[in-house]
Write a protein that holds these residues in place. Structure first.
Motif, PDB file in Angstrom:
ATOM      1  N   UNK A 136       0.776  34.276  16.112  1.00 54.18           N
ATOM      2  CA  UNK A 136       1.909  33.928  16.976  1.00 54.18           C
ATOM      3  C   UNK A 136       3.221  34.556  16.502  1.00 54.18           C
ATOM      4  N   UNK A 137       3.280  34.917  15.212  1.00 53.23           N
ATOM      5  CA  UNK A 137       4.515  35.525  14.699  1.00 53.23           C
ATOM      6  C   UNK A 137       4.508  37.046  14.844  1.00 53.23           C
ATOM      7  N   UNK A 138       3.400  37.592  15.353  1.00 56.13           N
ATOM      8  CA  UNK A 138       3.301  39.039  15.475  1.00 56.13           C
ATOM      9  C   UNK A 138       3.888  39.488  16.814  1.00 56.13           C
ATOM     10  N   UNK A 139       4.948  40.280  16.739  1.00 55.06           N
ATOM     11  CA  UNK A 139       5.599  40.771  17.963  1.00 55.06           C
ATOM     12  C   UNK A 139       5.091  42.145  18.364  1.00 55.06           C
ATOM     13  N   UNK A 140       4.750  42.916  17.362  1.00 56.42           N
ATOM     14  CA  UNK A 140       4.358  44.301  17.614  1.00 56.42           C
ATOM     15  C   UNK A 140       2.960  44.514  17.041  1.00 56.42           C
ATOM     16  N   UNK A 141       2.094  45.097  17.837  1.00 55.77           N
ATOM     17  CA  UNK A 141       0.736  45.329  17.380  1.00 55.77           C
ATOM     18  C   UNK A 141       0.422  46.809  17.536  1.00 55.77           C
ATOM     19  N   UNK A 142      -0.343  47.342  16.587  1.00 53.90           N
ATOM     20  CA  UNK A 142      -0.753  48.742  16.720  1.00 53.90           C
ATOM     21  C   UNK A 142      -2.273  48.822  16.625  1.00 53.90           C
ATOM     22  N   UNK A 143      -2.806  50.021  16.772  1.00 57.68           N
ATOM     23  CA  UNK A 143      -4.266  50.148  16.801  1.00 57.68           C
ATOM     24  C   UNK A 143      -4.873  49.756  15.457  1.00 57.68           C
ATOM     25  N   UNK A 144      -4.122  49.955  14.363  1.00 58.19           N
ATOM     26  CA  UNK A 144      -4.627  49.580  13.044  1.00 58.19           C
ATOM     27  C   UNK A 144      -4.881  48.082  12.966  1.00 58.19           C
ATOM     28  N   UNK A 204      -1.676  34.541  20.481  1.00 61.58           N
ATOM     29  CA  UNK A 204      -1.232  35.896  20.812  1.00 61.58           C
ATOM     30  C   UNK A 204      -0.083  35.858  21.828  1.00 61.58           C
ATOM     31  N   UNK A 205       0.956  36.598  21.553  1.00 66.66           N
ATOM     32  CA  UNK A 205       2.086  36.665  22.488  1.00 66.66           C
ATOM     33  C   UNK A 205       1.705  37.548  23.678  1.00 66.66           C
ATOM     34  N   UNK A 206       2.239  37.203  24.860  1.00 68.53           N
ATOM     35  CA  UNK A 206       1.915  37.989  26.054  1.00 68.53           C
ATOM     36  C   UNK A 206       2.139  39.489  25.857  1.00 68.53           C
ATOM     37  N   UNK A 207       3.242  39.847  25.207  1.00 69.28           N
ATOM     38  CA  UNK A 207       3.548  41.267  25.006  1.00 69.28           C
ATOM     39  C   UNK A 207       2.482  41.949  24.149  1.00 69.28           C
ATOM     40  N   UNK A 208       1.930  41.205  23.201  1.00 72.47           N
ATOM     41  CA  UNK A 208       0.895  41.752  22.325  1.00 72.47           C
ATOM     42  C   UNK A 208      -0.388  41.990  23.128  1.00 72.47           C
ATOM     43  N   UNK A 209      -0.701  41.046  24.012  1.00 76.15           N
ATOM     44  CA  UNK A 209      -1.889  41.203  24.862  1.00 76.15           C
ATOM     45  C   UNK A 209      -1.752  42.449  25.728  1.00 76.15           C
ATOM     46  N   UNK A 210      -0.550  42.638  26.279  1.00 73.64           N
ATOM     47  CA  UNK A 210      -0.288  43.828  27.116  1.00 73.64           C
ATOM     48  C   UNK A 210      -0.501  45.095  26.296  1.00 73.64           C
ATOM     49  N   UNK A 211       0.109  45.116  25.097  1.00 74.67           N
ATOM     50  CA  UNK A 211       0.007  46.307  24.250  1.00 74.67           C
ATOM     51  C   UNK A 211      -1.442  46.618  23.879  1.00 74.67           C
ATOM     52  N   UNK A 212      -2.190  45.569  23.519  1.00 71.77           N
ATOM     53  CA  UNK A 212      -3.580  45.784  23.101  1.00 71.77           C
ATOM     54  C   UNK A 212      -4.389  46.461  24.198  1.00 71.77           C
ATOM     55  N   UNK A 213      -4.181  45.991  25.427  1.00 77.92           N
ATOM     56  CA  UNK A 213      -4.938  46.565  26.543  1.00 77.92           C
ATOM     57  C   UNK A 213      -4.462  47.991  26.819  1.00 77.92           C
ATOM     58  N   UNK A 214      -3.138  48.181  26.757  1.00 81.32           N
ATOM     59  CA  UNK A 214      -2.602  49.529  26.992  1.00 81.32           C
ATOM     60  C   UNK A 214      -3.049  50.521  25.926  1.00 81.32           C
TER      61      UNK A 214
END
Lengths: 132, 132
Positions: free
Chosen positions: B50-58, B82-92
């Motif tokens: 929940x504290x993760x704002x930015x996610x990368x492929x690693x 998982x934050x909504x923005x993180x879910x978006x990024x993961x899929x993108x």
């Protein structure tokens, strides 16, 4: 990381401190925590500091503040997972953490909170006021 | 902070990710986690992001790895908060987190693990081998 996550687990809130509690982060944690206690009518707060290697008087004071804030909102605070070196430093700094309950790990802390709540339970809501 | 704390809560292990999972830290988390699963015979792992704002492929890959490692040690993994923005990024990023169970918060994740264990329980130890 701009804030420390607070996890709701039933009647309790769990906070894991993994980063240095600098000014803004500590104030944020305090206000988030009291808001969460209010919102979820939480009865206990567990603060895990097993990842904290170095403690200073500021952090000691923050933990004490959180315990006092929680207490006047009728929630108990237990600090868990303190490393031996941190315990040594706290005493050497002259911060004996009065009023802060401690336990060796989260499970033992949870048991302690449960016991405290059970001990409190037989009281009627009116008698509860005497608890502070 | 040199390592991410892993909290044992009954049959489950709880990890709160609050910092960027760089190389050494991620490898340390993986090895600590599998050792803890072995040591405590844990049946489930909850990873709060929940504290993760930015996610990368690693990070996506690390979460997937942990889930797979846990699975072959007979423990389920649930990623929570998982934050909504993180879910978006993961899929993108093209990381649909296949094989990783997710839940909205720790409580729901705990319920999910409990259900999975209950569904598994009626099996005899021999039949358990079919579960992988």
């Amino acid at each position: 990381m701009d804030k420390i996550p607070i996890l709701k687990m039933g009647q309790y809130l769990l906070v894991t401190v993994q980063v240095d509690l600098y000014d803004r982060l500590a104030l944020g944690l305090e206000s988030d925590l009291v808001n969460m206690i209010r919102k979820h009518s939480s009865r206990g707060v567990l603060i895990d500091i097993s990842a904290v290697n170095i403690v200073d008087s500021f952090m000691g004071r923050i933990l004490g503040n959180i315990a006092q804030m929680s207490k006047i909102l009728d929630a108990h605070t237990v600090v868990v997972g303190m490393q031996p070196a941190v315990a040594i430093t706290l005493i050497e700094l002259g911060l004996p953490m009065t009023g802060v309950h401690t336990a060796l790990n989260v499970e033992k802390g949870m048991d302690l909170l449960r016991e405290q709540l059970l001990a409190q339970e037989p009281l009627t809501p009116e008698e509860d006021d005497d608890y502070q």
